[in-house]
Write a protein that holds these residues in place. Structure first.
Motif, PDB file in Angstrom:
ATOM      1  N   THR A  22      13.787  -1.322  10.268  1.00 54.32           N
ATOM      2  CA  THR A  22      15.026  -1.887   9.757  1.00 54.32           C
ATOM      3  C   THR A  22      15.811  -2.616  10.843  1.00 54.32           C
ATOM      4  OG1 THR A  22      16.241   0.172  10.155  1.00 54.32           O
ATOM      5  CG2 THR A  22      15.236  -0.110   7.979  1.00 54.32           C
ATOM      6  N   GLN A  23      15.531  -2.351  12.097  1.00 56.85           N
ATOM      7  CA  GLN A  23      16.207  -3.006  13.215  1.00 56.85           C
ATOM      8  C   GLN A  23      15.337  -4.158  13.723  1.00 56.85           C
ATOM      9  OE1 GLN A  23      19.193  -2.318  14.467  1.00 56.85           O
ATOM     10  NE2 GLN A  23      19.542  -0.625  13.065  1.00 56.85           N
ATOM     11  N   PRO A  24      15.895  -5.366  13.783  1.00 55.88           N
ATOM     12  CA  PRO A  24      15.079  -6.447  14.344  1.00 55.88           C
ATOM     13  C   PRO A  24      14.827  -6.193  15.828  1.00 55.88           C
ATOM     14  CG  PRO A  24      17.321  -7.199  13.913  1.00 55.88           C
ATOM     15  CD  PRO A  24      17.210  -5.792  13.389  1.00 55.88           C
ATOM     16  N   LEU A  25      13.624  -6.454  16.230  1.00 61.48           N
ATOM     17  CA  LEU A  25      13.255  -6.254  17.630  1.00 61.48           C
ATOM     18  C   LEU A  25      13.728  -7.438  18.463  1.00 61.48           C
ATOM     19  CD1 LEU A  25       9.606  -4.948  17.200  1.00 61.48           C
ATOM     20  CD2 LEU A  25      11.655  -3.617  17.672  1.00 61.48           C
ATOM     21  N   ALA A  26      14.210  -7.143  19.642  1.00 62.15           N
ATOM     22  CA  ALA A  26      14.592  -8.205  20.572  1.00 62.15           C
ATOM     23  C   ALA A  26      13.327  -8.921  21.019  1.00 62.15           C
ATOM     24  CB  ALA A  26      15.321  -7.614  21.775  1.00 62.15           C
ATOM     25  N   PRO A  27      13.392 -10.243  21.136  1.00 64.51           N
ATOM     26  CA  PRO A  27      12.187 -10.954  21.573  1.00 64.51           C
ATOM     27  C   PRO A  27      11.806 -10.559  22.999  1.00 64.51           C
ATOM     28  CG  PRO A  27      14.065 -12.446  21.454  1.00 64.51           C
ATOM     29  CD  PRO A  27      14.515 -11.128  20.928  1.00 64.51           C
ATOM     30  N   ARG A  28      10.545 -10.477  23.225  1.00 65.53           N
ATOM     31  CA  ARG A  28      10.036 -10.145  24.560  1.00 65.53           C
ATOM     32  C   ARG A  28      10.109 -11.381  25.449  1.00 65.53           C
ATOM     33  NH1 ARG A  28       7.487  -5.263  24.483  1.00 65.53           N
ATOM     34  NH2 ARG A  28       6.879  -4.486  22.445  1.00 65.53           N
ATOM     35  N   ALA A  29      10.130 -11.137  26.744  1.00 64.66           N
ATOM     36  CA  ALA A  29      10.212 -12.234  27.719  1.00 64.66           C
ATOM     37  C   ALA A  29       9.056 -13.208  27.525  1.00 64.66           C
ATOM     38  CB  ALA A  29      10.222 -11.679  29.140  1.00 64.66           C
ATOM     39  N   SER A  30       7.874 -12.699  27.213  1.00 62.65           N
ATOM     40  CA  SER A  30       6.715 -13.582  27.029  1.00 62.65           C
ATOM     41  C   SER A  30       6.922 -14.522  25.845  1.00 62.65           C
ATOM     42  CB  SER A  30       5.444 -12.759  26.826  1.00 62.65           C
ATOM     43  OG  SER A  30       5.567 -11.918  25.688  1.00 62.65           O
ATOM     44  N   GLU A  31       7.513 -14.024  24.764  1.00 63.52           N
ATOM     45  CA  GLU A  31       7.769 -14.856  23.589  1.00 63.52           C
ATOM     46  C   GLU A  31       8.801 -15.942  23.901  1.00 63.52           C
ATOM     47  OE1 GLU A  31       7.466 -12.118  19.731  1.00 63.52           O
ATOM     48  OE2 GLU A  31       8.831 -11.325  21.263  1.00 63.52           O
ATOM     49  N   VAL A  32       9.868 -15.546  24.561  1.00 60.97           N
ATOM     50  CA  VAL A  32      10.930 -16.497  24.889  1.00 60.97           C
ATOM     51  C   VAL A  32      10.397 -17.563  25.843  1.00 60.97           C
ATOM     52  CG1 VAL A  32      13.209 -16.763  25.941  1.00 60.97           C
ATOM     53  CG2 VAL A  32      12.733 -14.790  24.488  1.00 60.97           C
ATOM     54  N   LEU A  33       9.657 -17.140  26.863  1.00 64.00           N
ATOM     55  CA  LEU A  33       9.111 -18.093  27.832  1.00 64.00           C
ATOM     56  C   LEU A  33       8.139 -19.046  27.154  1.00 64.00           C
ATOM     57  CD1 LEU A  33       8.891 -19.111  30.708  1.00 64.00           C
ATOM     58  CD2 LEU A  33       7.181 -17.336  31.138  1.00 64.00           C
ATOM     59  N   LEU A  34       7.288 -18.533  26.289  1.00 64.60           N
ATOM     60  CA  LEU A  34       6.327 -19.381  25.595  1.00 64.60           C
ATOM     61  C   LEU A  34       7.043 -20.399  24.701  1.00 64.60           C
ATOM     62  CD1 LEU A  34       3.344 -19.966  25.134  1.00 64.60           C
ATOM     63  CD2 LEU A  34       3.375 -18.283  23.286  1.00 64.60           C
ATOM     64  N   ARG A  35       8.084 -19.973  23.996  1.00 61.87           N
ATOM     65  CA  ARG A  35       8.859 -20.897  23.160  1.00 61.87           C
ATOM     66  C   ARG A  35       9.519 -21.978  24.014  1.00 61.87           C
ATOM     67  NH1 ARG A  35      12.505 -17.147  20.593  1.00 61.87           N
ATOM     68  NH2 ARG A  35      11.033 -15.483  20.366  1.00 61.87           N
TER      69      ARG A  35
END
Length: 96
Positions: free
Chosen positions: A11-24
């Motif tokens: 029910t809680q959205p997960l914070a994006p991981r550093a790898s996801e943010v960097l890739l984006r």
């Protein structure tokens, strides 16, 4: 049907991981630089992300973008001004 044991986590959205943010960020930078993403290029970008993350958490985004520019031969282009320079003016309310 029983709820999963970790149902509260769903029910809680997960914070994006550093790898996801960097890739984006890398994808956005490449797209903004006019680079067309191909499967081979995607593998190269993922390799850069893996190397940067493997070097530690401190400064991961800065190091990642520097590595991207360096390894793909991109140049930092000066962006045009978003607006003309501001000049002081008057609408005749009094001296300034």
């Amino acid at each position: 049907m029983n709820a999963p044991a970790n149902h509260h986590a769903a029910t809680q959205p997960l914070a994006p991981r550093a790898s996801e943010v960097l890739l984006r960020r890398m994808h956005a930078y490449l797209a903004g630089s006019g680079v067309t993403m191909t499967p081979d290029l995607e593998v190269q970008v993922l390799a850069v992300v893996a190397r940067v993350l493997g070097a530690g958490d401190a400064g991961v985004f800065e190091r990642g973008m520097q590595a991207l520019v360096r390894e793909f031969g991109l140049s930092h282009k000066r962006m045009p001004r978003a607006a003309p320079p501001l000049e002081r003016g008057s609408i005749r309310y009094g001296g300034y």
